[in-house]
Design an enzyme around this catalytic site. Structure first.
Site, mmCIF file in Angstrom:
data_model
loop_
_atom_site.group_PDB
_atom_site.id
_atom_site.type_symbol
_atom_site.label_atom_id
_atom_site.label_comp_id
_atom_site.label_asym_id
_atom_site.label_seq_id
_atom_site.Cartn_x
_atom_site.Cartn_y
_atom_site.Cartn_z
ATOM 1 N N HIS A 64 0.879 -1.246 0.125
ATOM 2 C CA HIS A 64 0.066 0.020 0.079
ATOM 3 C C HIS A 64 0.789 1.341 0.002
ATOM 4 O O HIS A 64 0.328 2.321 0.343
ATOM 5 C CB HIS A 64 -0.948 -0.032 1.067
ATOM 6 N N LYS B 152 -2.436 -2.566 -7.229
ATOM 7 C CA LYS B 152 -2.732 -1.179 -6.700
ATOM 8 C C LYS B 152 -2.277 -0.031 -7.566
ATOM 9 O O LYS B 152 -2.971 0.468 -8.525
ATOM 10 C CB LYS B 152 -2.714 -1.283 -5.356
#
EC number: 2.3.1.37
Length: 570
Positions: free
Chosen positions: A312, A359
């Site tokens: 992330h 992502k």
């Protein structure tokens, strides 16, 4: 009974040859047949085995195995006793009810519905040309997506899409096999070279997902390094937890970001004992950030390897999007570009870094980056890599292009940070509780699974805004939340609409605001008088830089195609 005994004496070698045994059986003629059979050295042994198997979970199949044993033991006899035992086993297999598999499934699902942790999937079809819009089942039923992990919107980037189209046309849809069998190609080599360069490591290895990468690497370390002890942050992702379980080695779980406790645990072992510290840079459900530099200090002090999950963080931190480890030495990396600074950086100190292509990089897949020897070792031993079909060529080409594009576009990261700050500040003004953190995650605390689901439903049905409710087991019970993730495409106008909608939801459902959490003593930093806020990772000075402030070598980089994943030739 007398006739049965006489007939048996003619057939059974034991009864035929042993007068004493014959007398014993006659004495037991009023007892049941199993008691009589127990006297026989052949049937007695078979019945003992049958009783042992019957007590196990395998039931019918175990009883059949016992019959096979009895048959082998009495191979020289055509006895009716053998036939009786066989009939008894068949009777056991046919009369007992099977395990109620469907009942188990129904019961477990009912529990999830009861505790409000049952997952409902929304039909969300994100539109490449209308980002961040998506349509639901019907194409004219459009909503704004506020919870995607496509942090930089690179999944709809035209340069990435064009590269994928050209690769698809030339090389087809699939890779054709594992890396060892027909699936090793230039796209894999180029992507791994880009990833190794991004993290300034000697090599990288691509997996089908970062879940697989984390599981494969951690479990392999535990299985291959004798007496390895793993130290894991309590909020680590499920992929790391599964990897630790599969490692089948000793482990310690330390409280989230509590480095004092981590050191106490490390100090329990001699420096010569092999150790692994597994942690994340940005924790996705809370937005909290690890102190990578201090963890590396502890690792070096106590002789541990470091395993850092930057899933992330890649794309979002550091001048080139390599993650929080790069961000720790922001200026040095910015000035060096794709080269290494003249001193040992925090990123250099980390032994292995894992990340995702799904992502910030807008495609799919995962990877690990590290030393040449580590990468070759994982390539050679990890089943999760060896026995998995290679990612499609178009996916790998698109991921490589996304990495190249974002590396030279500092403004993408800056816009994402600015939009995040705008939303956090606006919600703070409304008293809507955001769990404080220094990262790009906006976790809005609800604290109740039913209400979190209701809040998500109202946003969708009334306001055409999609924000997924996050419940147990993703987060602890009582800490349920809405997780908002702004992107460069979420303008201030869209943010204003979101905040008006959240204000309506909080008023409609009478959800607790910051003042309510204060009255309860606070939770997860919300309304907690003792909470010490951390400064944002991005400083004001860093946010004023432009793409032109990056080193020229990031724009037209010459990246050497590594051959680590082809096999090292000594």
């Amino acid at each position: 009974m007398e006739s049965v005994i006489r007939s048996s004496a003619k057939i059974c070698p034991f009864m035929h040859s042993a007068t004493g045994s014959m007398q014993s059986v006659k004495a037991l003629k009023n007892a049941n047949l199993p008691a009589i059979a127990q006297q026989c050295p052949f049937m007695g042994k078979a019945m003992e085995q049958r009783r042992g198997y019957a007590s196990s979970a395998s039931g019918a199949s175990a009883a059949a195995a016992a019959t096979a044993t009895a048959s082998t033991s009495a191979s020289n006899s055509n006895s009716s006793v053998e036939a009786s035992a066989s009939a008894d086993v068949v009777d056991h297999a046919t009369k007992e009810a099977s395990f109620d598999y469907q009942g188990l499934f129904d019961s477990d699902l009912a529990k999830k519905r009861m505790d409000k942790s049952y997952r409902f999937f929304n039909n969300i079809n994100r539109l490449a040309k209308e980002f961040p819009m998506a349509h639901r089942k019907l194409e004219d039923d459009k909503v704004t997506v506020w919870c995607s992990n496509d942090y930089l919107a690179l999944s709809k980037n035209q340069e990435v899409i064009e590269v994928m189209k050209k690769t698809l046309d030339k090389y087809g849809a699939g890779a054709g096999g594992t890396r060892n069998i027909a699936g090793h190609n230039k796209h894999a080599l180029q992507l791994e070279a880009e990833l190794a360069t991004l993290h300034k490591k000697e090599g990288a290895l691509v997996f089908s997902s970062c879940f697989v990468a984390n599981d494969a690497v951690i479990s392999l370390l535990g299985q291959k390094i004798k007496d390895l002890v793993i130290f894991s942050d309590e909020l680590n992702h499920a992929s790391m937890i599964v990897g630790i379980k599969h490692a089948s080695t000793k482990k310690h779980i330390f409280k989230h970001n509590n480095l004092d406790q981590l050191e106490e645990l490390l100090a329990m072992y001699p420096k010569s004992t092999p150790k692994l510290i597994a942690f994340e840079s940005v924790y996705s459900m809370s937005g909290s950030v690890a102190d990578i530099d201090k963890i590396c200090d502890l690792a070096e002090k106590y002789g541990a390897l470091t395993f850092l999950d930057e899933v992330h963080a890649v794309g979002l931190y550091g001048p080139h999007g390599a993650g929080v480890a790069e961000h720790c030495n922001f200026d040095a990396h910015r000035k060096a570009g794709i080269a290494s600074p003249e001193f040992r950086t925090v990123m250099d100190r980390v032994d292995m870094i894992t990340g995702t292509l799904g992502k910030s990089f807008g495609t799919v897949g995962g990877y690990v980056a590290g030393s040449l020897q580590l990468i070759d070792w994982v390539r050679s031993y990890a089943p999760g890599f060896i026995f998995t079909t290679t990612l499609p060529p178009a996916v790998m080409a698109g991921a490589a292009e996304a990495i190249r594009y974002q590396r030279s576009h500092l403004d993408l990261r800056q816009d994402q940070q600015r939009h995040t700050t705008y939303v956090k500040d606006g919600l703070a003004d409304l008293g809507i509780p955001v769990m404080p953190n220094p990262s790009h995650i906006v976790p809005v605390l609800v604290g109740n699974p039913h209400l979190a689901k209701q809040a998500s439903d109202i946003l969708m049905d009334k306001h055409r805004i999609y924000v997924q409710a996050i419940n147990f087991p993703t987060v602890a019970r009582g800490t349920e939340r809405l997780r908002i993730t702004p992107t460069p495409g979420h303008t201030n106008d869209l943010s204003d609409i979101l905040m008006d909608a959240l204000e309506d939801v909080w008023s409609t459902l009478q959800l607790p605001r910051v003042r309510d959490w204060e009255a309860q003593g606070g939770l997860l930093g919300v309304g907690d008088p003792n909470h010490v806020p951390q400064p944002n990772l991005w400083t004001k000075d860093q946010l004023t830089l432009t793409n032109n402030d990056l080193h020229p070598n990031v724009k037209q980089p010459i990246i050497e195609q590594l051959e680590v994943s082809s096999g090292i030739r000594y």
